[in-house]
Every structure is written in structure tokens, then in C-alpha cells.
Write an enzyme that holds these catalytic residues in place. Structure first.
Site, PDB file in Angstrom:
ATOM      1  N   TYR A  64       0.863  -1.178   0.000  1.00 31.46           N
ATOM      2  CA  TYR A  64       0.000   0.000   0.000  1.00 31.46           C
ATOM      3  C   TYR A  64       0.901   1.230   0.000  1.00 31.46           C
ATOM      4  CZ  TYR A  64      -3.885  -3.062   1.427  1.00 31.46           C
ATOM      5  OH  TYR A  64      -4.833  -4.051   1.493  1.00 31.46           O
ATOM      6  N   PHE A 213     -13.675  -4.784   1.086  1.00 29.88           N
ATOM      7  CA  PHE A 213     -14.652  -4.046   0.285  1.00 29.88           C
ATOM      8  C   PHE A 213     -16.067  -4.254   0.853  1.00 29.88           C
ATOM      9  CE2 PHE A 213     -11.939  -4.093  -3.880  1.00 29.88           C
ATOM     10  CZ  PHE A 213     -11.099  -3.141  -3.303  1.00 29.88           C
ATOM     11  N   PRO A 214     -16.239  -4.073   2.176  1.00 31.32           N
ATOM     12  CA  PRO A 214     -17.550  -4.311   2.786  1.00 31.32           C
ATOM     13  C   PRO A 214     -18.625  -3.360   2.289  1.00 31.32           C
ATOM     14  CG  PRO A 214     -16.113  -3.174   4.331  1.00 31.32           C
ATOM     15  CD  PRO A 214     -15.254  -3.582   3.165  1.00 31.32           C
ATOM     16  N   LEU A 215     -18.208  -2.238   1.701  1.00 28.36           N
ATOM     17  CA  LEU A 215     -19.161  -1.263   1.162  1.00 28.36           C
ATOM     18  C   LEU A 215     -19.112  -1.226  -0.360  1.00 28.36           C
ATOM     19  CD1 LEU A 215     -18.547   1.599   3.757  1.00 28.36           C
ATOM     20  CD2 LEU A 215     -20.355  -0.129   3.754  1.00 28.36           C
ATOM     21  N   GLY A 216     -18.513  -2.260  -0.960  1.00 29.98           N
ATOM     22  CA  GLY A 216     -18.488  -2.356  -2.414  1.00 29.98           C
ATOM     23  C   GLY A 216     -17.180  -1.951  -3.053  1.00 29.98           C
ATOM     24  N   PHE A 218     -14.537  -0.165  -5.083  1.00 28.84           N
ATOM     25  CA  PHE A 218     -14.504   0.824  -6.152  1.00 28.84           C
ATOM     26  C   PHE A 218     -15.860   0.981  -6.839  1.00 28.84           C
ATOM     27  CE2 PHE A 218     -10.127  -0.966  -5.947  1.00 28.84           C
ATOM     28  CZ  PHE A 218      -9.515   0.155  -5.415  1.00 28.84           C
ATOM     29  N   PRO A 220     -19.326   1.367  -5.199  1.00 30.47           N
ATOM     30  CA  PRO A 220     -20.096   1.448  -3.950  1.00 30.47           C
ATOM     31  C   PRO A 220     -21.472   0.808  -4.073  1.00 30.47           C
ATOM     32  CG  PRO A 220     -19.019   3.532  -4.426  1.00 30.47           C
ATOM     33  CD  PRO A 220     -18.819   2.671  -5.636  1.00 30.47           C
ATOM     34  N   LEU A 221     -21.899   0.186  -2.972  1.00 32.82           N
ATOM     35  CA  LEU A 221     -23.192  -0.477  -2.943  1.00 32.82           C
ATOM     36  C   LEU A 221     -24.315   0.514  -3.229  1.00 32.82           C
ATOM     37  CD1 LEU A 221     -22.788  -2.627   0.309  1.00 32.82           C
ATOM     38  CD2 LEU A 221     -22.520  -3.387  -2.056  1.00 32.82           C
TER      39      LEU A 221
END
Length: 288
Positions: A64, A213-216, A218, A220-221
């Protein structure tokens, strides 16, 4: 479960107690997870705030930045508070063009472990995940030689615990025949549940399943159902998505990332959001 840790506590191995709501440090690097942060002081503040809010599980890696995020963690938090666990991963390097280059040779993996130790200012790493697949999914390739190399460093005392990232059920079985696996880190969220069987197996075997990626990520949900549930509960859609993951399995751990203190606090508040049965049923139906 500890009431002092956000989301409660999970202990997948002796000496390793994680806050189920953790923090993913990837977004502290510059655009494309490359180069220095846009706001260095804000990045340092996010790390310190995460620890102040009770986070005892920070996900990171030397690729990173590269190196940038580990050096930020060291600057912000070293000497590290007692009970804080840094979970890093190896298996890739970065090109000058910001590309992600697989780096799976056993000797290179060992070198990556030593680089993480140096940049984090540690003598031993709490958890090292072997990153096997690509960001988009798993590869299914044998991992025995690679995992055995990390197991050797565990025997030497440079690593306390081992984990896996971007793996299949069969790869988990292969790794477990070599050394204990305490964490699995795969892409999983409300909209992407292809690893349901892996989530359930981790729960049965008390392995921490870190849903990245719990919120999607790249992408987003976006869901009218999610928005509707959030509106009824007086929460944000992101908070509901995180709360659903915490309630999905007793060994799910979350590592949502952000470079904003305000966004960090919003994410952390999801640890206290309990979804009623009807809301869970609505959200579960998104998978069908």
C-alpha cells in the site's frame, strides 16, 4: 464478547483478540493506493482516532503506497498500544506505473515479511496473510510452497499467526495441512456473496473472516432496499451494510477504510447498530 471493543471481541487464537470492527489502512495512501496521502496530518489523525475509538485490528501491507501506509502507521502509533494487532499481507509488489505485480516466489515472500517488519518497526508480526488471488477474485492455484515459506518464518518467530487472502475453500484446506490459519480475507458484502460457504466454514472453525470491500470498494453499494432499511432505522446505508456483515456470522470482522476522521466515526457507529429480523430478511433477499 467484550463491550469495550467496537463490534465485540473475537479471539481466533491464543494471544490474538481482535475488535470485530477494525480499520483498513489502504486508503491512507495517495490516489490508486500509490504515493503519499493528500493530507498527511489527516492520515495520522485517522489512525490515532481509530485506536482511541477502540479499534484493535488494523489491516495494512507494504504494497500500500508502497511502504507509505506502513510508515504512516509507525509514525502515528509506535510504540504500539498493548492489545493492538497489525494484520499485514504479502504476495504482491507495485510497479512504477502503479500496477499490482504478483510476487509469490517463496524467497520473495520471506523478503516481503522482513520489509513489513522494518517499515512497521516490529520484531515480530502478529498476523501475515498470504494474498493468493487478484483483487477481483480467487485463482484456485496451489499455494503449498508459498504458505510453507511463511510457516517457516512462523517457526523462526518472525510471525505469530498466519492467514490467507483471496482464497477458495480448497486453498484453505491446503493451507491448514501446513500450519494453522487464523484469518481469511476475501471480498464479501451485501451484493457479493459468492463466499457464503467460506464464511460459514470460518464460523465453524473459529477463523476470523475479514470481509474486504464491505461497502463495495470501487463500485459502492447501491440498492433501493438498502436505502429503505437505512431510512427506517435512522442510519446511513453504509452503516446498515456494515451492521449486516457483523450479524451475518459470529466470526466476521470488518476492516472498512477511509482517509477521513468524520467518515471513520460514521463507520465505527455501525458497530452499535442492531438490525431487526425484518430488516435482515429484506437485506438477505438481495442475494436472490
Amino acid at each position: 464478547m467484550s463491550k469495550n471493543l467496537p463490534g465485540g471481541a473475537l479471539t481466533p487464537a491464543d494471544g490474538l483478540t481482535l475488535s470485530r470492527m477494525g480499520y483498513g489502512a489502504m486508503q491512507l495512501a495517495g490516489p490508486g493506493v500509490f504515493g503519499p496521502p493528500r493530507d498527511r496530518e489527516q492520515a495520522l489523525a485517522v489512525l490515532r482516532e481509530a485506536v482511541d475509538l477502540g479499534v484493535r485490528h488494523i489491516d495494512t501491507s507494504d504494497f500500500y503506497g508502497p511502504v507509505v501506509v506502513n510508515e504512516l502507521i509507525r509514525e502515528a502509533l509506535h510504540p504500539y498500544p498493548q492489545g493492538l494487532h497489525l494484520v499485514t499481507k504479502v504476495g504482491a509488489r507495485r510497479g512504477a506505473d502503479r500496477s499490482w505485480i504478483p510476487a509469490q516466489e517463496p524467497d520473495d515472500l520471506k523478503a516481503q515479511v522482513r520489509e513489513n517488519l522494518e517499515h512497521l518497526g516490529l520484531d515480530v508480526l502478529d498476523v501475515v496473510n498470504l494474498r493468493v488471488g487478484v483483487a477481483e477474485g480467487t485463482s484456485g492455484e496451489p499455494l503449498g510452497a508459498q504458505f510453507a515459506a511463511l510457516a517457516e518464518l512462523r517457526q523462526e518467530g518472525l510471525i505469530r499467526h498466519l492467514g490467507l487472502s483471496n482464497v477458495t475453500l480448497d486453498q484453505l484446506t491446503e493451507a491448514q495441512a501446513i500450519a494453522p490459519v487464523v484469518t481469511v480475507q476475501n471480498l464479501y458484502n451485501l451484493a457479493n456473496r459468492r463466499d457464503d460457504a467460506l464464511v460459514d466454514r470460518c464460523a465453524e472453525e473459529n477463523i476470523a473472516f475479514a470481509a474486504f470491500f464491505p461497502l463495495g470498494g470501487f463500485t459502492p453499494l447501491q440498492s433501493d432496499t438498502l436505502d429503505g432499511v437505512a431510512a427506517r432505522l435512522g442510519a446511513s446505508p453504509q452503516q446498515v451494510a456494515l451492521a449486516w456483515l457483523l450479524q451475518r456470522s459470529p466470526t466476521t470482522v470488518l476492516i472498512p477504510g477511509t482517509s477521513s476522521v468524520a467518515h471513520l466515526r460514521e463507520n465505527m457507529a455501525a458497530a452499535d447498530l442492531k438490525l431487526p429480523t425484518d430488516a435482515i430478511e429484506e437485506l438477505d433477499a438481495l442475494a436472490s
